[in-house]
Design a protein around this motif. Structure first.
Motif, PDB file in Angstrom:
ATOM      1  N   GLY A  34       0.664   0.604  10.904  1.00  0.00           N
ATOM      2  CA  GLY A  34       0.474  -0.546  10.017  1.00  0.00           C
ATOM      3  C   GLY A  34       0.524  -1.844  10.764  1.00  0.00           C
ATOM      4  O   GLY A  34      -0.284  -2.747  10.533  1.00  0.00           O
ATOM      5  N   ASP A  59       4.000   5.628  11.457  1.00  0.00           N
ATOM      6  CA  ASP A  59       3.342   4.950  10.332  1.00  0.00           C
ATOM      7  C   ASP A  59       3.598   3.446  10.381  1.00  0.00           C
ATOM      8  O   ASP A  59       2.702   2.635  10.141  1.00  0.00           O
ATOM      9  CB  ASP A  59       3.826   5.503   8.988  1.00  0.00           C
ATOM     10  N   LEU A 110       8.925   5.572   5.628  1.00  0.00           N
ATOM     11  CA  LEU A 110       7.812   5.842   6.512  1.00  0.00           C
ATOM     12  C   LEU A 110       8.328   6.200   7.891  1.00  0.00           C
ATOM     13  O   LEU A 110       9.423   5.810   8.274  1.00  0.00           O
ATOM     14  CB  LEU A 110       6.843   4.657   6.582  1.00  0.00           C
ATOM     15  N   GLU A 115       0.831  -1.209   0.000  1.00  0.00           N
ATOM     16  CA  GLU A 115       0.000   0.000   0.000  1.00  0.00           C
ATOM     17  C   GLU A 115       0.862   1.254   0.000  1.00  0.00           C
ATOM     18  O   GLU A 115       0.476   2.281  -0.549  1.00  0.00           O
ATOM     19  CB  GLU A 115      -0.929   0.007   1.225  1.00  0.00           C
ATOM     20  N   ARG A 116       2.041   1.170   0.585  1.00  0.00           N
ATOM     21  CA  ARG A 116       2.930   2.329   0.675  1.00  0.00           C
ATOM     22  C   ARG A 116       3.964   2.377  -0.459  1.00  0.00           C
ATOM     23  O   ARG A 116       4.533   3.412  -0.735  1.00  0.00           O
ATOM     24  CB  ARG A 116       3.641   2.322   2.014  1.00  0.00           C
ATOM     25  N   ASP A 117       4.188   1.239  -1.107  1.00  0.00           N
ATOM     26  CA  ASP A 117       5.161   1.150  -2.202  1.00  0.00           C
ATOM     27  C   ASP A 117       4.445   1.416  -3.531  1.00  0.00           C
ATOM     28  O   ASP A 117       4.348   0.550  -4.394  1.00  0.00           O
ATOM     29  CB  ASP A 117       5.826  -0.228  -2.211  1.00  0.00           C
ATOM     30  N   THR A 118       3.970   2.642  -3.690  1.00  0.00           N
ATOM     31  CA  THR A 118       3.147   2.985  -4.851  1.00  0.00           C
ATOM     32  C   THR A 118       3.927   2.922  -6.163  1.00  0.00           C
ATOM     33  O   THR A 118       3.339   2.671  -7.214  1.00  0.00           O
ATOM     34  CB  THR A 118       2.528   4.388  -4.680  1.00  0.00           C
ATOM     35  N   ILE A 134      10.330   1.608   0.678  1.00  0.00           N
ATOM     36  CA  ILE A 134       9.409   2.653   1.144  1.00  0.00           C
ATOM     37  C   ILE A 134      10.103   3.489   2.209  1.00  0.00           C
ATOM     38  O   ILE A 134      11.053   3.027   2.853  1.00  0.00           O
ATOM     39  CB  ILE A 134       8.089   2.068   1.711  1.00  0.00           C
TER      40      ILE A 134
END
Length: 178
Positions: free
Chosen positions: A172, A168, A164, A153-156, A162
């Protein structure tokens, strides 16, 4: 049709539900589930894994599963048990570090042998020979899937990296694991 199939008294999940629901409440609670699930050495599943499974399949957030949640758990358990048995090549009832590494690779995880050994050390039952029993294998794999979902979800940009903040990271972890 699927609704009727799930309620069919000839269905294995339905029959097992009737056996496990010892208080005849129409729901399975933690105590009933723990009494019903055993590893290959006949030891009960640990509380942590049973609670995790109830939380996964309890759609009403009541701390118990109805027949439909239990049926989904039944399917989930059959898949994990089959994978466990596929990789427990020596039929010891435990997955070794090497066996875990191979199972994780089949699931698409490119993790080091050292990481697999760390997982085995962390999840081996105290006092037992090294290896992960079925309950802990399910727990490890499910947690890994959850953490991977948080990461994705964070590794767009899909780079495998990532950035964070610590909060954060904790957010998660808390939402996926606790």
């Amino acid at each position: 049709f699927r609704f009727q199939y799930r309620l069919d008294p000839k269905n294995q999940a339905y029959q097992w539900f009737q056996t496990v629901d010892t208080d005849r409440s129409g729901f399975i609670n933690l105590k009933e589930l723990k009494q019903a699930l055993v590893n290959s050495n006949w030891s009960s599943f640990n509380d942590e894994t049973c609670l995790m499974m109830i939380n996964m399949f309890d759609k009403t957030r009541s701390g118990r599963m109805d027949l439909f949640g239990f049926s989904a758990l039944w399917d989930f358990m059959q898949r994990w048990r089959a994978m466990f048995q596929q990789y427990d090549r020596d039929r010891s009832g435990c997955i070794s570090g090497m066996e875990l590494q191979q199972a994780l690779a089949q699931m698409g995880y490119n993790l080091s042998p050292q990481f697999s050994e760390t997982l085995v050390q962390r999840f081996t039952v105290r006092g037992a020979r090294p290896g992960i029993q079925l309950d802990r294998f399910i727990h490890v794999c499910t947690q890994l899937q959850s953490m991977t979902q948080v990461f994705r979800e964070r590794d767009t940009s899909m780079t495998g990296n990532i950035r964070l903040s610590y909060e954060d990271f904790l957010s998660g972890a808390v939402t996926r694991l606790m």
